[in-house]
Design an enzyme around this catalytic site. Structure first.
Site, PDB file in Angstrom:
ATOM      1  N   ASP A   1      12.108  -0.565  10.734  1.00  0.00           N
ATOM      2  CA  ASP A   1      10.861  -0.373   9.997  1.00  0.00           C
ATOM      3  C   ASP A   1       9.922   0.458  10.871  1.00  0.00           C
ATOM      4  OD1 ASP A   1       8.364  -0.610   8.750  1.00  0.00           O
ATOM      5  OD2 ASP A   1       8.817  -2.621   7.999  1.00  0.00           O
TER       6      ASP A   1
ATOM      7  N   TRP B   1       0.863  -1.196   0.000  1.00  0.00           N
ATOM      8  CA  TRP B   1       0.000   0.000   0.000  1.00  0.00           C
ATOM      9  C   TRP B   1       0.885   1.226   0.000  1.00  0.00           C
ATOM     10  CZ3 TRP B   1      -0.362   4.134   3.309  1.00  0.00           C
ATOM     11  CH2 TRP B   1      -1.546   4.880   3.317  1.00  0.00           C
TER      12      TRP B   1
ATOM     13  N   SER C   1       4.701  -5.878   2.618  1.00  0.00           N
ATOM     14  CA  SER C   1       3.815  -5.082   3.465  1.00  0.00           C
ATOM     15  C   SER C   1       2.408  -5.670   3.449  1.00  0.00           C
ATOM     16  CB  SER C   1       3.852  -3.622   3.026  1.00  0.00           C
ATOM     17  OG  SER C   1       3.311  -2.776   4.003  1.00  0.00           O
ATOM     18  N   MET C   2       1.378  -4.930   2.982  1.00  0.00           N
ATOM     19  CA  MET C   2       0.038  -5.503   2.981  1.00  0.00           C
ATOM     20  C   MET C   2      -0.047  -6.688   2.029  1.00  0.00           C
ATOM     21  SD  MET C   2      -2.754  -3.094   0.958  1.00  0.00           S
ATOM     22  CE  MET C   2      -4.018  -4.329   1.245  1.00  0.00           C
TER      23      MET C   2
ATOM     24  N   HIS D   1      11.204   0.444   6.065  1.00  0.00           N
ATOM     25  CA  HIS D   1      10.117  -0.410   5.579  1.00  0.00           C
ATOM     26  C   HIS D   1      10.328  -0.836   4.130  1.00  0.00           C
ATOM     27  CE1 HIS D   1       6.156  -2.115   5.417  1.00  0.00           C
ATOM     28  NE2 HIS D   1       5.748  -1.277   4.471  1.00  0.00           N
TER      29      HIS D   1
END
Length: 271
Positions: free
Chosen positions: A222, A29, A95-96, A251
């Site tokens: 992160d 995202w 991530s997502m 991240h």
């Protein structure tokens, strides 16, 4: 332009580069498949077939009003995997996107899957709950409020934390401009709904259903998806998972540490 009409009529854009054993990448995202270009080119040049898609509501995919939940995302991946007839595929989620591939395995099994890679992923649970020490829900409420008030400026400011430039990581202005341009291609509805999805979805039951080799990669600095609440726990919960942490890394490791990520992915694929 390659696209697939999903079961509900949504058009899913995807890129399919190279030939050989397949790798499917699920983006974070609020980006698109293009975040994986450094990985796709690297592996396609080394004899792999690399596939990446724009999640519904993002990038060049269509923007339905509903469907921004992980069961739907997992079924979208299943449609794409079946459409391309991918077999013995390695799934890589950032991530997502880590939630996408974990839920895909939970719902559709691993008959077509060789390995999984969770890169800076939100699994197993992001938000703080009564039985999980995660990120306070107020943080995610603030994200949604910022998007509603001034999405372009909010996302522009978010890049400093995403890439860790506020902690000294060096990233070009071109990457910042590309990030904002890509993020603003997405549906506002999808961008906001996905904050709820990636923050509140509990993937802990999914972790127990993963029965293929798993590599967990996470930056130790992160600031978006803190390692202690996510990657560390995922590696502990998934039987036999291999964990690699990057000291001082932010991240967005697929960009800031692309060479290291590519090398670690290649080594994992060859084991």
């Amino acid at each position: 332009m390659a696209s697939l009409k999903l079961r509900d009529g949504t058009e899913l854009y995807y890129k399919d580069w190279g030939r050989g054993k397949p790798i499917l990448f699920s983006h974070g995202w609020p980006l698109s498949a293009d975040m994986w270009d450094a990985q796709m080119l690297f592996f396609a040049e080394r004899g792999y077939r690399t596939v990446a898609f724009d999640r519904r509501g993002f990038g060049r995919s269509s923007q339905p009003w509903t469907g921004y939940d992980y069961d739907t995302f997992a079924d979208d991946i299943a449609d794409l995997v079946a459409h391309l007839d991918l077999k013995d595929v390695t799934l890589v989620g950032f991530s997502m996107g880590g939630g996408d591939i974990a839920r895909y395995v939970a719902r559709h099994g691993t008959s077509r899957v060789a390995k999984l890679v969770l890169l800076s992923a939100v699994t197993p649970l992001f938000v703080k709950t009564a039985d999980h020490d995660g990120v306070d829900k107020a943080v995610f409420d603030g994200l949604k409020a910022g998007l509603l008030k001034d999405r372009p400026q909010f996302l522009d400011d978010f890049s400093a934390v995403f890439y860790g430039t506020n902690h000294g990581t060096k990233v070009s202005q071109g990457i910042f401009k590309w990030t904002l341009q890509t993020a603003l291609q997405a549906s506002l509805k999808a961008t906001i709904d996905c904050v709820t999805a990636f923050s509140e979805t509990d993937f802990r039951p999914d972790m127990a259903k993963i029965d293929v080799p798993v590599l967990v990669i996470h930056g130790e600095d992160d600031q978006v998806v803190p390692f202690a609440y996510t990657g560390k726990l995922a590696a502990e919960m998934i039987k036999g998972a291999k964990l690699k942490t990057y000291p001082g890394a932010p991240h967005a490791t697929a960009t800031t540490h692309a060479d290291q990520v590519n090398a670690d992915l290649l080594a994992f694929l060859k084991t």
